[in-house]
Design a protein around this motif. Structure first.
Motif, PDB file in Angstrom:
ATOM      1  N   LYS A  10      72.562   5.884 -10.166  1.00  0.00           N
ATOM      2  CA  LYS A  10      72.424   6.972  -9.203  1.00  0.00           C
ATOM      3  C   LYS A  10      73.582   6.901  -8.228  1.00  0.00           C
ATOM      4  CE  LYS A  10      67.448   7.262  -9.533  1.00  0.00           C
ATOM      5  NZ  LYS A  10      66.148   7.200  -8.907  1.00  0.00           N
ATOM      6  N   ILE A  11      74.192   8.050  -7.958  1.00  0.00           N
ATOM      7  CA  ILE A  11      75.286   8.094  -6.990  1.00  0.00           C
ATOM      8  C   ILE A  11      75.088   9.260  -6.038  1.00  0.00           C
ATOM      9  CG2 ILE A  11      76.979   7.015  -8.537  1.00  0.00           C
ATOM     10  CD1 ILE A  11      78.191   9.811  -8.985  1.00  0.00           C
ATOM     11  N   SER A  12      75.632   9.111  -4.836  1.00  0.00           N
ATOM     12  CA  SER A  12      75.677  10.202  -3.883  1.00  0.00           C
ATOM     13  C   SER A  12      76.934  10.998  -4.179  1.00  0.00           C
ATOM     14  CB  SER A  12      75.730   9.659  -2.454  1.00  0.00           C
ATOM     15  OG  SER A  12      76.165  10.680  -1.579  1.00  0.00           O
ATOM     16  N   LEU A  13      76.788  12.244  -4.509  1.00  0.00           N
ATOM     17  CA  LEU A  13      77.963  13.061  -4.822  1.00  0.00           C
ATOM     18  C   LEU A  13      78.846  13.224  -3.591  1.00  0.00           C
ATOM     19  CD1 LEU A  13      76.435  15.809  -7.116  1.00  0.00           C
ATOM     20  CD2 LEU A  13      77.860  13.887  -7.766  1.00  0.00           C
ATOM     21  N   GLU A  14      78.246  13.314  -2.414  1.00  0.00           N
ATOM     22  CA  GLU A  14      79.037  13.478  -1.208  1.00  0.00           C
ATOM     23  C   GLU A  14      79.871  12.237  -0.926  1.00  0.00           C
ATOM     24  OE1 GLU A  14      76.708  15.043   2.015  1.00  0.00           O
ATOM     25  OE2 GLU A  14      75.991  16.703   0.797  1.00  0.00           O
ATOM     26  N   LYS A  15      79.303  11.059  -1.102  1.00  0.00           N
ATOM     27  CA  LYS A  15      80.062   9.825  -0.865  1.00  0.00           C
ATOM     28  C   LYS A  15      81.178   9.672  -1.890  1.00  0.00           C
ATOM     29  CE  LYS A  15      76.383   7.361   1.432  1.00  0.00           C
ATOM     30  NZ  LYS A  15      75.147   6.666   1.156  1.00  0.00           N
ATOM     31  N   LYS A 109      65.195  22.490  -6.822  1.00  0.00           N
ATOM     32  CA  LYS A 109      65.285  21.104  -6.361  1.00  0.00           C
ATOM     33  C   LYS A 109      66.162  20.233  -7.233  1.00  0.00           C
ATOM     34  CE  LYS A 109      62.719  22.039  -2.928  1.00  0.00           C
ATOM     35  NZ  LYS A 109      63.371  22.397  -1.697  1.00  0.00           N
ATOM     36  N   SER A 110      66.334  20.617  -8.516  1.00  0.00           N
ATOM     37  CA  SER A 110      67.187  19.800  -9.376  1.00  0.00           C
ATOM     38  C   SER A 110      67.837  20.635 -10.473  1.00  0.00           C
ATOM     39  CB  SER A 110      66.404  18.632  -9.980  1.00  0.00           C
ATOM     40  OG  SER A 110      65.337  19.093 -10.763  1.00  0.00           O
ATOM     41  N   LEU A 111      68.997  20.147 -10.898  1.00  0.00           N
ATOM     42  CA  LEU A 111      69.759  20.745 -11.988  1.00  0.00           C
ATOM     43  C   LEU A 111      69.939  19.657 -13.030  1.00  0.00           C
ATOM     44  CD1 LEU A 111      72.630  22.174  -9.744  1.00  0.00           C
ATOM     45  CD2 LEU A 111      70.534  23.367 -10.416  1.00  0.00           C
ATOM     46  N   ILE A 157      70.721  14.058 -22.620  1.00  0.00           N
ATOM     47  CA  ILE A 157      70.431  14.494 -21.258  1.00  0.00           C
ATOM     48  C   ILE A 157      71.437  13.728 -20.403  1.00  0.00           C
ATOM     49  CG2 ILE A 157      68.724  14.626 -19.419  1.00  0.00           C
ATOM     50  CD1 ILE A 157      66.573  14.278 -21.683  1.00  0.00           C
ATOM     51  N   MET A 158      72.464  14.409 -19.956  1.00  0.00           N
ATOM     52  CA  MET A 158      73.567  13.746 -19.264  1.00  0.00           C
ATOM     53  C   MET A 158      73.168  13.273 -17.874  1.00  0.00           C
ATOM     54  SD  MET A 158      76.873  15.458 -17.568  1.00  0.00           S
ATOM     55  CE  MET A 158      77.936  14.503 -16.521  1.00  0.00           C
ATOM     56  N   ALA A 159      72.757  14.208 -17.032  1.00  0.00           N
ATOM     57  CA  ALA A 159      72.536  13.858 -15.637  1.00  0.00           C
ATOM     58  C   ALA A 159      71.655  14.874 -14.939  1.00  0.00           C
ATOM     59  CB  ALA A 159      73.881  13.773 -14.911  1.00  0.00           C
ATOM     60  N   LYS A 160      71.099  14.429 -13.828  1.00  0.00           N
ATOM     61  CA  LYS A 160      70.331  15.309 -12.954  1.00  0.00           C
ATOM     62  C   LYS A 160      71.016  15.308 -11.594  1.00  0.00           C
ATOM     63  CE  LYS A 160      66.429  13.816 -11.109  1.00  0.00           C
ATOM     64  NZ  LYS A 160      65.029  13.470 -10.852  1.00  0.00           N
ATOM     65  N   VAL A 161      71.321  16.486 -11.078  1.00  0.00           N
ATOM     66  CA  VAL A 161      71.828  16.643  -9.726  1.00  0.00           C
ATOM     67  C   VAL A 161      70.656  17.183  -8.924  1.00  0.00           C
ATOM     68  CG1 VAL A 161      73.475  17.892  -8.267  1.00  0.00           C
ATOM     69  CG2 VAL A 161      74.198  17.028 -10.505  1.00  0.00           C
ATOM     70  N   GLY A 166      68.443  16.318   2.303  1.00  0.00           N
ATOM     71  CA  GLY A 166      69.492  17.253   2.694  1.00  0.00           C
ATOM     72  C   GLY A 166      70.850  17.009   2.052  1.00  0.00           C
ATOM     73  N   GLU A 167      70.903  16.151   1.071  1.00  0.00           N
ATOM     74  CA  GLU A 167      72.169  15.811   0.412  1.00  0.00           C
ATOM     75  C   GLU A 167      71.985  15.943  -1.100  1.00  0.00           C
ATOM     76  OE1 GLU A 167      74.841  11.758  -0.203  1.00  0.00           O
ATOM     77  OE2 GLU A 167      73.210  11.750   1.240  1.00  0.00           O
ATOM     78  N   TRP A 168      73.064  16.314  -1.789  1.00  0.00           N
ATOM     79  CA  TRP A 168      73.026  16.370  -3.244  1.00  0.00           C
ATOM     80  C   TRP A 168      73.367  14.998  -3.807  1.00  0.00           C
ATOM     81  CZ3 TRP A 168      71.010  20.179  -6.047  1.00  0.00           C
ATOM     82  CH2 TRP A 168      70.916  21.451  -5.487  1.00  0.00           C
ATOM     83  N   LYS A 169      72.536  14.521  -4.706  1.00  0.00           N
ATOM     84  CA  LYS A 169      72.767  13.236  -5.363  1.00  0.00           C
ATOM     85  C   LYS A 169      72.764  13.464  -6.864  1.00  0.00           C
ATOM     86  CE  LYS A 169      70.948  10.366  -1.752  1.00  0.00           C
ATOM     87  NZ  LYS A 169      71.477   9.045  -1.529  1.00  0.00           N
ATOM     88  N   MET A 170      73.242  12.469  -7.592  1.00  0.00           N
ATOM     89  CA  MET A 170      73.246  12.578  -9.038  1.00  0.00           C
ATOM     90  C   MET A 170      72.653  11.327  -9.653  1.00  0.00           C
ATOM     91  SD  MET A 170      76.258  13.397 -11.729  1.00  0.00           S
ATOM     92  CE  MET A 170      76.801  11.791 -12.158  1.00  0.00           C
ATOM     93  N   HIS A 171      71.795  11.547 -10.636  1.00  0.00           N
ATOM     94  CA  HIS A 171      71.213  10.463 -11.422  1.00  0.00           C
ATOM     95  C   HIS A 171      71.800  10.583 -12.827  1.00  0.00           C
ATOM     96  CE1 HIS A 171      67.367   8.769 -13.502  1.00  0.00           C
ATOM     97  NE2 HIS A 171      68.349   7.912 -13.521  1.00  0.00           N
ATOM     98  N   ALA A 172      72.561   9.585 -13.233  1.00  0.00           N
ATOM     99  CA  ALA A 172      73.145   9.566 -14.575  1.00  0.00           C
ATOM    100  C   ALA A 172      72.065   9.126 -15.554  1.00  0.00           C
ATOM    101  CB  ALA A 172      74.323   8.601 -14.620  1.00  0.00           C
TER     102      ALA A 172
END
Length: 193
Positions: A10-15, A109-111, A157-161, A166-172
């Motif tokens: 899991k990563i923070s896309l903003e960071k 809520k998620s993509l 299933i690549m990832a979920k954004v 209040g922040e967009w995150k991504m789960h690989a």
């Protein structure tokens, strides 16, 4: 600096982008399968049709819209697919999905981004297959996932954004599956929402 994603990371896309991220692009690239002829004669290529898709989910984990080769734009206009590439010919990304995160309705809520082999080849057969996420503002690669090493599977299933505090995150997610379209993956996707 790009992050090579590993399953479950899991990563923070903003960071990763070094600030607020407003627009992201999912890129998918691959090369046609090259068969070797006898002593170099009769070599040919076999077309491969990989497809990038994005499924939008609401708070109740229900799909509300899908962007793929048959619907190139979300109903709200926040997500646009650049078009279906059926061969993998050319350099760089063969398909892209552009997302304006600021325009995604608050009810979403998620993509979830998926890749499918519409022509049925497995990733082990496809050369140089990858998917990646870019900061669309500057073209900087935020994350990359190598598909060609995923073995005898025809979908992933690549990832979920997703929105979190209040922040967009991504789960690989990086979960392999089989199927020609995102529809075949919906039961698997449900376990990650």
């Amino acid at each position: 600096m790009s992050v090579n994603l590993s399953k479950g990371q899991k990563i923070s896309l903003e960071k990763e982008a070094g600030g607020a991220l407003g627009r992201v692009t999912m890129g998918l690239g691959w090369d046609a399968i090259k068969s070797k002829g006898f002593l170099g004669f009769g070599a040919k290529t076999e077309a491969v049709d990989l497809d990038a898709s994005c499924v939008m989910f609401d708070e109740g984990h229900r799909p509300v819209d899908v962007i793929f080769f048959r619907q190139l734009k979300s109903k709200d206009g926040s997500i646009v697919h650049t078009g279906d590439n059926r061969t993998g010919a050319g350099d760089g990304d063969d398909e892209q999905i552009n997302v304006d995160l600021n325009a995604v309705p608050s009810s979403v809520k998620s993509l979830v981004f998926t890749v499918n082999s519409f022509t049925g080849q497995t990733f082990a057969q496809v050369e140089n297959a990858y998917c990646r996420l870019l900061d669309a503002a500057n073209g900087r690669e935020v994350a990359r996932f190598n598909l060609s090493v995923q073995g005898p599977h025809s979908a992933q299933i690549m990832a979920k954004v997703y929105r979190h505090n209040g922040e967009w995150k991504m789960h690989a997610i990086g979960e392999n599956g089989n199927g020609r379209t995102f529809d075949d993956l919906l039961p698997q996707i449900a376990t990650h929402l």
